[in-house]
Enzyme design. Structure first.
Site, PDB file in Angstrom:
ATOM      1  N   ASP A 190       0.821  -1.207   0.000  1.00 17.49           N
ATOM      2  CA  ASP A 190       0.000   0.000   0.000  1.00 17.49           C
ATOM      3  C   ASP A 190       0.858   1.262   0.000  1.00 17.49           C
ATOM      4  OD1 ASP A 190      -2.606   1.386   0.436  1.00 17.49           O
ATOM      5  OD2 ASP A 190      -1.654   1.941   2.334  1.00 17.49           O
ATOM      6  N   GLU A 205       1.146  -0.547  -5.160  1.00 20.20           N
ATOM      7  CA  GLU A 205       0.155   0.494  -5.416  1.00 20.20           C
ATOM      8  C   GLU A 205       0.942   1.799  -5.515  1.00 20.20           C
ATOM      9  OE1 GLU A 205      -3.290   3.303  -3.702  1.00 20.20           O
ATOM     10  OE2 GLU A 205      -1.719   2.465  -2.456  1.00 20.20           O
TER      11      GLU A 205
END
Length: 737
Positions: free
Chosen positions: A417, A470
């Site tokens: 993330d 990401e």
């Protein structure tokens, strides 16, 4: 008393006034220097600090025979005695609540090995989850729990729990000075025990801290760590694990169903509880199989205090959330997925952590896990602290977390993330609010080194496992190997493609001619990285509207646009990711407190979208042209990319054997009759897929199942097809060989 055994007590066995006072104030920095057994000639002096105990005595460690009472001296709770010779002994303590018999925690020697401590200090301990934290084990024939925690700047660290009435005076730990690690073995504790650490910082006692290395936790809102036994699951996924590297190769299909475990479905509807891992296995796995997804991706399941963070503010990087069951239950869920042929990807958060007082924040009274300066160590957007990955111990802590999930839970990949926030020191900061790196630049060199090291270690030690970034910027080489100067990720989320295509899809079809390049631009860079095309949870929350509600037009057109958009995504180069609820056209935004709106599946249009996604997945898996050359420009060929007036696109996808598929898109509600498109070979072309089919609640306009090519040149091809293009639809054709 056996012959030769002698016991004596008296004030002469006590401590210096300074030691006694420090013990009473819970400020002694070296409890092993005064507590436990200490040689006294040929015998032993035994000291035990047992605040609130009524009495204590020594018993023979072998026979259990009483050796004699211990005398309370100097300060309440300090019990002392002497043995005439060295021998095994136990403490028998009388409390107001009853009698306890146990070995002396201060009778055990050094616990952690020098190699463990060296590797930890170096930031390269690959199995930290079974080194620090709470580890049930047997030492010198005595079962108990070894505790170890890193807190180099604390003046004193104690283990507290129900077993000692949460009294920090009872079990202060030993500091291994070179490493900053505190350790203590507490006999006769076992799995299931709840505990925390009490730390004395330079400014006083800190709030009780959960164990950063806990492998199990209490169920939130409780915040205690729980002693976990070694993972007791008998894996039955040998076939999957043996073939995983092949399953997850670049040339294989990968279609990911992203979900939040707590809100996919509830027991008894919205007012009921979330499903546990066993119930998810029973209900989710058949659903994913029926829809044809190859993988599921779970929003972070590492324990997190605030459910509204969706798991993206975790505090226990080694513990599956107790919300859904025990670690063994999570392992059983992954095992069941593998036996069903489904891979499991976990969202993992190495960028930041929450500010909760019981967590990592100023863990030992100093900025230990985070950067000290707020310009480096605090995320203003998310109200979180930023990991100081330039510190070797923190670097190693996060590296070990990644390996823990991949090794011990057989996880098939990690989606990392907020990589962009890690790469740039000025991420979401104004001028004057960030600190340059040592060369004066904006790159976070420490985080870059960590990500490269992470990817190299994962690829070497867990072959076949994926690490997915990401990453929302134009950072070059995110999925390029580190030896070629890249970051070494397996894949990168294609955020640019997502933003452009969603913006195009939201336009009224009459205006799409002015935004034609939003669908073509992504092909300029589509092969610069290994991409995942993500329609994730972030696109259906916070006022962005659900996927179907982004679509323009009346109800029929909204569903047609959604079907066309999903079909465009599945026929575009790149692996696929779709968030739960999008697969059947949920109208409302996702809410983590509610289950999906399953009742919508009583309506034909929603069933149609769900059927379309299933058929797209099967088409995608069955035809190598749609997946084999995702990262290679030779697998894609534009035929029509410039017909903005009609909002029509056409392209070929090729497989490694040279077999083509023709994809044609009409993004207006007006059907196109006798639309000619060039094709690379003659003969009959079968219509494999039509997003306007009646099966999907479309108007059922199409080409009757097949079209015969004509020897008419078009779009640089010697042969061509005269096609009917259904409204707001995508059709796929293959030569009938």
């Amino acid at each position: 008393m056996n012959q030769g055994q002698e016991f004596s007590s008296g004030n002469a066995l006590g401590l210096s006034a300074a030691d006694a006072n420090a013990l009473a104030r819970a400020e002694h920095t070296d409890p092993f220097s005064i507590l436990g057994p200490h040689r006294d000639g040929d015998g032993l002096v035994i000291r035990a600090y047992l605040p609130t105990a009524l009495a204590a005595e020594l018993v023979d460690g072998e026979s259990g025979e009483v050796l004699g009472p211990m005398e309370q001296v100097q300060i309440p709770g300090l019990f002392c005695g002497r043995l005439a010779r060295e021998q095994r002994y136990r403490l028998r303590v009388r409390w107001a609540s009853g009698v306890q018999e146990t070995e002396d925690p201060y009778g055990f020697g050094l616990l952690l090995g020098d190699v463990d401590l060296y590797l930890f200090g170096e930031g390269n301990h690959r199995d930290l989850g079974h080194c620090l934290g709470s580890q049930p084990m047997t030492i010198d024939g005595v079962s108990g729990v070894r505790f170890a925690v890193w807190a180099p700047n604390a003046r004193r660290v104690s283990i507290v729990g129900h077993f000692n009435n949460w009294d920090g005076r009872r079990h202060p730990m030993r500091l291994r000075h070179a490493s900053g690690v505190w350790e203590l073995f507490i006999p006769r504790l076992g799995p299931g025990e709840v505990y925390k650490y009490e730390l004395l910082g330079h400014d006083g006692v800190l709030p009780l801290k959960a164990d950063p290395m806990a492998r199990a936790t209490e169920t939130p809102p409780e915040t205690g760590s729980v002693v976990a036994a070694p993972l007791a699951h008998e894996w039955r996924d040998d076939d999957w694990m043996a073939q995983r590297e092949g399953h997850q190769a670049y040339q294989k299909p990968m279609s990911i169903y992203e979900l939040h475990a707590g809100s996919w479905r509830h027991e008894g509807g919205n007012e009921g509880r979330s499903l546990d891992w066993h119930e998810l296995a029973e209900q989710l796995i058949p659903y994913v199989q029926e829809l044809g997804f190859t993988h599921i991706e779970l929003l972070p399941i590492m324990e997190h205090p605030f459910g509204g963070s969706w798991g993206y503010q975790p505090l226990s990087q080694f513990a599956p959330s107790a919300r859904y069951g025990k670690p063994e239950d999570f392992a059983a869920f992954i095992d069941a997925c593998h036996q069903a042929g489904i891979g499991v990807i976990l969202d993992w958060v190495p960028a930041h952590f929450p500010t909760d007082a019981h967590g990592l924040a100023r863990f030992d009274g100093t900025a230990l896990y985070e950067y000290a300066h707020p310009f480096e160590g605090f995320h203003q957007d998310w109200d979180t602290y930023i990991y100081n990955l330039g510190r070797s111990e923190v670097h190693g802590f996060m590296l070990a977390s990644a390996l823990y999930w991949l090794r011990y839970f057989h996880v098939d990949g990690l989606r990392v993330d907020a990589v962009a926030s890690m790469l740039y020191r000025d991420y979401s900061r104004q001028h004057g609010e960030w600190i340059p790196n040592r060369f004066g630049g904006r790159e976070n060199l420490e985080a870059i080194d960590f990500l490269r090291h992470l990817n190299d270690v994962v690829h070497a030690e867990v072959p076949g496992a994926l690490v997915i970034a990401e990453e929302s910027t134009a950072w070059p080489g995110v999925s390029r190997p580190t030896q070629e100067g890249g970051l070494g990720f397996s894949y990168k989320w294609n955020m640019g493609w997502m933003h452009d295509t969603l913006k195009y899809a939201a336009e009224d079809p009459v205006h799409r001619r002015y935004h034609h390049d939003k669908l073509t631009f992504g092909l300029i860079y589509a092969f610069s990285e290994h991409f995942v095309l993500p329609i994730s949870h972030d696109e259906v929350v916070h006022g962005k509207r659900s996927l179907i509600d982004k679509m323009p037009g009346d109800r029929w057109q909204k569903f047609a646009n959604l079907r066309a958009y999903l079909s465009f995504m599945w026929t575009h180069p790149g692996k696929k990711l779709l968030f739960m609820g999008c697969e059947f056209g949920q109208w409302r935004e996702w809410n983590h407190d509610h289950e999906l709106d399953w009742y919508l599946l009583q309506y034909g249009e929603h069933v149609g979208v769900q059927s379309l996604v299933g058929d797209l997945n099967r088409l995608y898996r069955d035809y190598p042209a749609l997946h084999e050359l995702d990262g290679d420009a030779t697998g894609f060929q534009w035929l029509i990319g410039d017909d903005a007036a009609n909002s029509v696109y056409a392209w070929l996808r090729w497989d490694l054997q040279g077999n083509p598929l023709l994809v044609v898109a009409n993004f207006t509600p007006m059907p196109r009759e006798q639309y000619r498109i060039g094709v690379p070979e003659g003969g009959t072309w079968r219509e494999l897929f039509n997003s306007d089919a009646e099966r999907y609640a479309g108007s059922n306009m199409g080409n009757g199942g097949s079209v015969l090519a004509e020897a008419l040149e078009s779009h640089g091809q010697a042969q061509s097809l005269s096609l009917t293009l259904p409204p707001l639809a995508i059709t796929v054709f293959a030569p009938n060989r």
